[in-house]
Design an enzyme around this catalytic site. Sequence first.
Site, short mmCIF file in Angstrom:
data_model
loop_
_atom_site.label_atom_id
_atom_site.label_comp_id
_atom_site.label_asym_id
_atom_site.label_seq_id
_atom_site.Cartn_x
_atom_site.Cartn_y
_atom_site.Cartn_z
N GLU A 18 0.84 -1.21 0.00
CA GLU A 18 0.00 0.00 0.00
C GLU A 18 0.87 1.25 0.00
OE1 GLU A 18 -2.66 1.63 -0.17
OE2 GLU A 18 -4.35 0.25 -0.04
N ARG A 101 -7.77 0.35 13.03
CA ARG A 101 -6.41 0.72 12.65
C ARG A 101 -6.50 1.77 11.55
NH1 ARG A 101 -5.34 -0.96 7.53
NH2 ARG A 101 -5.98 -3.03 6.79
N ASN A 103 -5.77 3.31 7.87
CA ASN A 103 -5.60 2.77 6.53
C ASN A 103 -4.86 3.84 5.71
OD1 ASN A 103 -5.85 0.49 4.86
ND2 ASN A 103 -7.56 1.42 3.77
N GLU A 121 -9.87 -6.13 9.77
CA GLU A 121 -10.60 -7.05 8.90
C GLU A 121 -10.63 -8.48 9.45
OE1 GLU A 121 -10.01 -5.48 4.43
OE2 GLU A 121 -8.15 -5.87 5.48
N ASN A 154 -9.97 5.20 2.53
CA ASN A 154 -8.99 4.82 1.53
C ASN A 154 -8.45 5.99 0.74
OD1 ASN A 154 -7.39 2.71 0.52
ND2 ASN A 154 -9.12 1.32 0.60
N ASP A 204 -9.74 1.60 -4.26
CA ASP A 204 -8.74 1.55 -3.18
C ASP A 204 -7.91 2.83 -3.20
OD1 ASP A 204 -6.83 0.67 -1.28
OD2 ASP A 204 -7.03 -1.40 -1.92
#
Length: 299
Positions: A18, A101, A103, A121, A154, A204
């Site tokens: 990511e 958490r 992202n 998740e 996101n 995303d």
Amino acid sequence: MSSVRIECVAEEGCMIGESPVWDEKEGALLYVDITGRKVCRWSPLTRQAQAIPVDAPVSSVALRKSGDYVITLGTRFAALKWKEELVTTITQVDKDKANTRFNDGKVDPAGRYFAGTMAEEIRPAVLERRQGSLYTLFPDLSVVKHFDQVDISNGLDWSLDHKTFFYIDSLSYSVDAFDYDLQTGKIANRRSIYKLEKEESIPDGMCIDTEGKLWVACYDGGRVIRLDPETGKRLQTVKLPVDKTTSCCFGGKDYSEMYVTSASDGMDKEWLSRQPQAGGIFKITGLGVKGVPPYPFAG
């Protein structure tokens, strides 16, 4: 667009790659492996990635004006000194929530670090809904919460005139826009500018090019798509050899290369045998557009 070329440049598969960010000073690509709990820096010269392990899921990395980096780690904003491999907490959010958490995160043109949270998740994209929030870490190290009730906070970026903030809450399957006040960092007037098609799957990470068009990585869609935020039309689709494309940024000497991160988390042996490059970092050339250099955190 037959000149578009896709190459897997870092094959050491991430679980959830990511937050790709080009570090011009180092001439290298930064990114994180969220569940692999490491911050990575890949050099096009050595074609190797260095990794620094951290003690919690690390979901985004950004440049820092004073040198080195800032990261989102668990529910903390933290500073990372690369050579010393030293992480120090700046501040923590979501203290009332045990299972969230951070992202994705990104720095705005004024040097503020925007990042949102989500529930941990159970499986990829399966989680308790509406547990996340969007935050900003200001250069004076204070934190502002913009809103909550977010599923998976996101992709984020700003228009070229800095008057619009673009944002993705993945499970809304929408790319949204807000009016943006660069002086204060305030956002207002949320609206959807693009709804994803079924085959595009889950929106995303996101970045913007020098023509003001957005690029969105489609998780489970195996592609990045180029959108016109003014018309809400999709202009281009670039398919990758992996399904779980997670985020994208521009980099290289003149920001004409696109880097795309991907994930292997939640894939079984059979799936991985079909997509051996899952979790790799991809370089796309020949797009014919350039990107905007990342802004450093001013604190």
